[in-house]
Design an enzyme around this catalytic site. Structure first.
Site, PDB file in Angstrom:
ATOM      1  N   TYR A   8     -12.118  -0.751  -4.858  1.00 29.67           N
ATOM      2  CA  TYR A   8     -11.662  -0.187  -3.675  1.00 29.67           C
ATOM      3  C   TYR A   8     -12.972   0.829  -3.307  1.00 29.67           C
ATOM      4  O   TYR A   8     -13.082   1.337  -2.086  1.00 29.67           O
ATOM      5  CB  TYR A   8     -10.535   0.758  -4.124  1.00 29.67           C
ATOM      6  CG  TYR A   8     -10.051   0.947  -2.883  1.00 29.67           C
ATOM      7  CD1 TYR A   8      -9.290  -0.073  -1.975  1.00 29.67           C
ATOM      8  CD2 TYR A   8      -9.339   2.237  -2.205  1.00 29.67           C
ATOM      9  CE1 TYR A   8      -8.757   0.144  -0.815  1.00 29.67           C
ATOM     10  CE2 TYR A   8      -8.671   2.587  -0.980  1.00 29.67           C
ATOM     11  CZ  TYR A   8      -8.380   1.339  -0.483  1.00 29.67           C
ATOM     12  OH  TYR A   8      -7.572   1.746   0.722  1.00 29.67           O
ATOM     13  N   LYS A  31      -9.924   7.275   1.847  1.00 28.35           N
ATOM     14  CA  LYS A  31      -8.562   7.445   1.747  1.00 28.35           C
ATOM     15  C   LYS A  31      -8.164   9.069   1.309  1.00 28.35           C
ATOM     16  O   LYS A  31      -7.255   9.525   1.817  1.00 28.35           O
ATOM     17  CB  LYS A  31      -7.755   6.393   1.045  1.00 28.35           C
ATOM     18  CG  LYS A  31      -7.868   5.128   1.792  1.00 28.35           C
ATOM     19  CD  LYS A  31      -7.143   4.948   2.987  1.00 28.35           C
ATOM     20  CE  LYS A  31      -7.234   3.700   3.395  1.00 28.35           C
ATOM     21  NZ  LYS A  31      -6.742   3.560   5.205  1.00 28.35           N
TER      22      LYS A  31
HETATM   23  P1  NAP Z   1      -6.098  -4.972   9.347  1.00 30.66           P
HETATM   24  O1  NAP Z   1      -5.197  -5.671  10.280  1.00 30.66           O
HETATM   25  O2  NAP Z   1      -7.632  -5.808   9.307  1.00 30.66           O
HETATM   26  O3  NAP Z   1      -6.403  -3.742  10.115  1.00 30.66           O
HETATM   27  C1  NAP Z   1      -7.473  -2.686  10.041  1.00 30.66           C
HETATM   28  C2  NAP Z   1      -7.832  -2.531  11.424  1.00 30.66           C
HETATM   29  O4  NAP Z   1      -8.749  -1.364  11.663  1.00 30.66           O
HETATM   30  C3  NAP Z   1      -8.343  -3.502  12.287  1.00 30.66           C
HETATM   31  O5  NAP Z   1      -7.582  -3.689  13.353  1.00 30.66           O
HETATM   32  C4  NAP Z   1      -9.737  -3.269  12.459  1.00 30.66           C
HETATM   33  O6  NAP Z   1     -10.208  -3.959  13.626  1.00 30.66           O
HETATM   34  C5  NAP Z   1      -9.523  -1.731  12.777  1.00 30.66           C
HETATM   35  N1  NAP Z   1     -10.805  -1.181  12.610  1.00 30.66           N
HETATM   36  C6  NAP Z   1     -11.895  -1.083  11.740  1.00 30.66           C
HETATM   37  N2  NAP Z   1     -13.026  -0.412  12.581  1.00 30.66           N
HETATM   38  C7  NAP Z   1     -12.384   0.021  13.648  1.00 30.66           C
HETATM   39  C8  NAP Z   1     -12.889   0.721  14.768  1.00 30.66           C
HETATM   40  N3  NAP Z   1     -14.459   1.249  14.706  1.00 30.66           N
HETATM   41  N4  NAP Z   1     -12.218   1.086  15.971  1.00 30.66           N
HETATM   42  C9  NAP Z   1     -10.961   0.659  15.855  1.00 30.66           C
HETATM   43  N5  NAP Z   1     -10.361   0.048  15.144  1.00 30.66           N
HETATM   44  C10 NAP Z   1     -11.252  -0.424  14.028  1.00 30.66           C
HETATM   45  O7  NAP Z   1      -5.632  -4.533   8.095  1.00 30.66           O
HETATM   46  P2  NAP Z   1      -4.442  -3.412   7.799  1.00 30.66           P
HETATM   47  O8  NAP Z   1      -4.320  -3.895   6.071  1.00 30.66           O
HETATM   48  O9  NAP Z   1      -3.414  -3.903   8.529  1.00 30.66           O
HETATM   49  O10 NAP Z   1      -4.794  -2.305   7.592  1.00 30.66           O
HETATM   50  C11 NAP Z   1      -4.398  -1.398   8.442  1.00 30.66           C
HETATM   51  C12 NAP Z   1      -4.211   0.059   7.359  1.00 30.66           C
HETATM   52  O11 NAP Z   1      -3.550  -0.010   6.594  1.00 30.66           O
HETATM   53  C13 NAP Z   1      -5.854   0.658   7.219  1.00 30.66           C
HETATM   54  O12 NAP Z   1      -5.835   1.818   7.113  1.00 30.66           O
HETATM   55  C14 NAP Z   1      -5.625   0.063   5.695  1.00 30.66           C
HETATM   56  O13 NAP Z   1      -6.545   0.742   5.040  1.00 30.66           O
HETATM   57  C15 NAP Z   1      -4.151   0.396   5.321  1.00 30.66           C
HETATM   58  N6  NAP Z   1      -3.765  -0.295   4.240  1.00 30.66           N
HETATM   59  C16 NAP Z   1      -3.609  -1.492   3.928  1.00 30.66           C
HETATM   60  C17 NAP Z   1      -2.827  -2.032   2.855  1.00 30.66           C
HETATM   61  C18 NAP Z   1      -3.268  -3.631   2.470  1.00 30.66           C
HETATM   62  O14 NAP Z   1      -2.869  -3.882   1.345  1.00 30.66           O
HETATM   63  N7  NAP Z   1      -3.371  -4.593   3.440  1.00 30.66           N
HETATM   64  C19 NAP Z   1      -2.650  -1.255   1.648  1.00 30.66           C
HETATM   65  C20 NAP Z   1      -2.508   0.143   2.017  1.00 30.66           C
HETATM   66  C21 NAP Z   1      -3.164   0.673   3.228  1.00 30.66           C
HETATM   67  P3  NAP Z   1     -11.361  -5.042  13.340  1.00 30.66           P
HETATM   68  O15 NAP Z   1     -10.888  -6.095  12.563  1.00 30.66           O
HETATM   69  O16 NAP Z   1     -11.912  -5.403  14.737  1.00 30.66           O
HETATM   70  O17 NAP Z   1     -12.451  -4.400  12.406  1.00 30.66           O
END
Ligand code: NAP
Length: 301
Positions: free
Chosen positions: A197, A204
């Protein structure tokens, strides 16, 4: 009696697997009008298609958009750029609110955004780390990768909230429960060193500290609740950036008290519950709520 219209701004949709997308659907089911944001033009066609097919489905199933929930709109916003946030909050969102719901308020903000430069999430082979120690990846993080990760993944919550503040509701009395909320997505790597990570762990931790700080400032002044939902591993685009993610996901499920991971709908429903403030959630603020099959509560051996 006329139903109260509620509006949510959900930031961070990349595709149909995004936790932001699931959160938007959950909020729509609660009757919200929802504006989703995507980072840039690269994702616009995908997001447009998703929104159109959602709308078609609603009409086909006879729900009608209004019956199932409110409108679903999409707008661009790159949170690493102040101008982009400013345009979103001072031009694009007000226009949508005025045209679609004739309101000037946002009841819920969902921050579902994280980014680290890909090289900082890779197995290090640089001279700054010992290649015999594959887990020594945080120590190889460059200053600029650290800054970018914290900027996009943590500071952006402050920036979005700052610009959205005029649209967040203001309570008139301390017993007023019809207040607005900000909810961010986080992960257990904030408080535990999670494998691979890397720099995202400190980011985070920072995000969760921001949640507590904003909750403490915005509660008294505006009645705004600020919380985080800590999700267990879910297959998404961002998750693909974490090395050996499939193994992490599997080991998490094996060790969780429920012997499974949370699914994205469950994560999204908790986001919507905290956002809405119904059934007791109106008294929850400054908290990190774990939706992870209980994994965070045990010592895995
Ligand atoms: P995701 O679909 O890839 O979402 C992450 C989002 O962040 C994407 O839409 C990405 O856009 C956006 N992003 C990155 N840089 C950005 C910027 N400069 N301006 C605007 N948007 C930006 O993945 P996800 O897992 O759903 O993630 C969403 C949240 O959940 C994150 O905070 C992640 O850490 C959290 N989370 C995820 C998990 C997991 O296992 N998936 C677990 C716990 C927490 P681009 O793709 O265009 O970069």
């Amino acid at each position: 009696m006329e139903k109260i219209r509620r509006t949510a701004l959900v930031a961070g949709v990349a595709n149909g697997r995004s936790l932001a997308w699931f959160s938007a659907i959950s909020l729509l089911k609660k009757g919200y009008d929802v504006i989703i944001t995507y980072q840039n033009d690269r994702f616009e066609p995908t997001v447009k298609k998703m929104v159109e097919s959602y709308q078609k489905e609603q009409i086909k199933s006879g729900n009608g958009i209004r019956k199932c929930g409110g409108f679903l709109k999409y707008l661009p916003c790159d949170v690493s750029c102040d101008n982009s946030i400013r345009t979103l909050m001072t031009e694009d969102v007000p226009k949508v609110l005025h045209e679609s719901s004739k309101t000037e308020r946002i009841d819920a903000i969902v921050h579902s955004i994280a980014h680290a430069p890909p090289e900082s999430m890779k197995q290090s082979s640089s001279s700054t780390t010992n290649t015999n120690e594959p887990s020594l990846q945080l120590v190889g993080t460059s200053r600029s990768a650290f800054q970018t990760t914290h900027d996009v993944s943590s500071y952006s919550l402050i920036a979005l909230t700052q610009h959205a503040l005029p649209y967040l509701t203001t309570v008139t009395t301390t017993t007023d429960t019809d207040t607005s909320s900000v909810t961010a997505l986080t992960y257990l790597g904030s408080t535990r060193a999670a494998p691979h990570y890397n720099v995202m762990g400190p980011a985070k931790a920072s995000l969760e500290a921001v949640v507590r700080g904003l909750a403490s400032e915005l509660g008294p002044a505006h009645g705004v609740r600020v919380n985080a939902v800590s999700a267990g591993p879910v297959n998404t685009l961002a998750a693909r950036g974490v090395q050996d993610f499939t193994n992490l996901k599997q080991r998490t499920a094996e060790n969780a008290p429920l012997r499974r991971n949370a699914n994205p709908e469950e994560v999204a429903d908790v986001v919507a519950y905290l956002s809405h403030g119904e059934e007791g959630a109106g008294a929850i603020t400054g908290q990190v709520v774990y939706v992870d099959g209980g994994f965070s509560s045990v010592v895995a051996v």
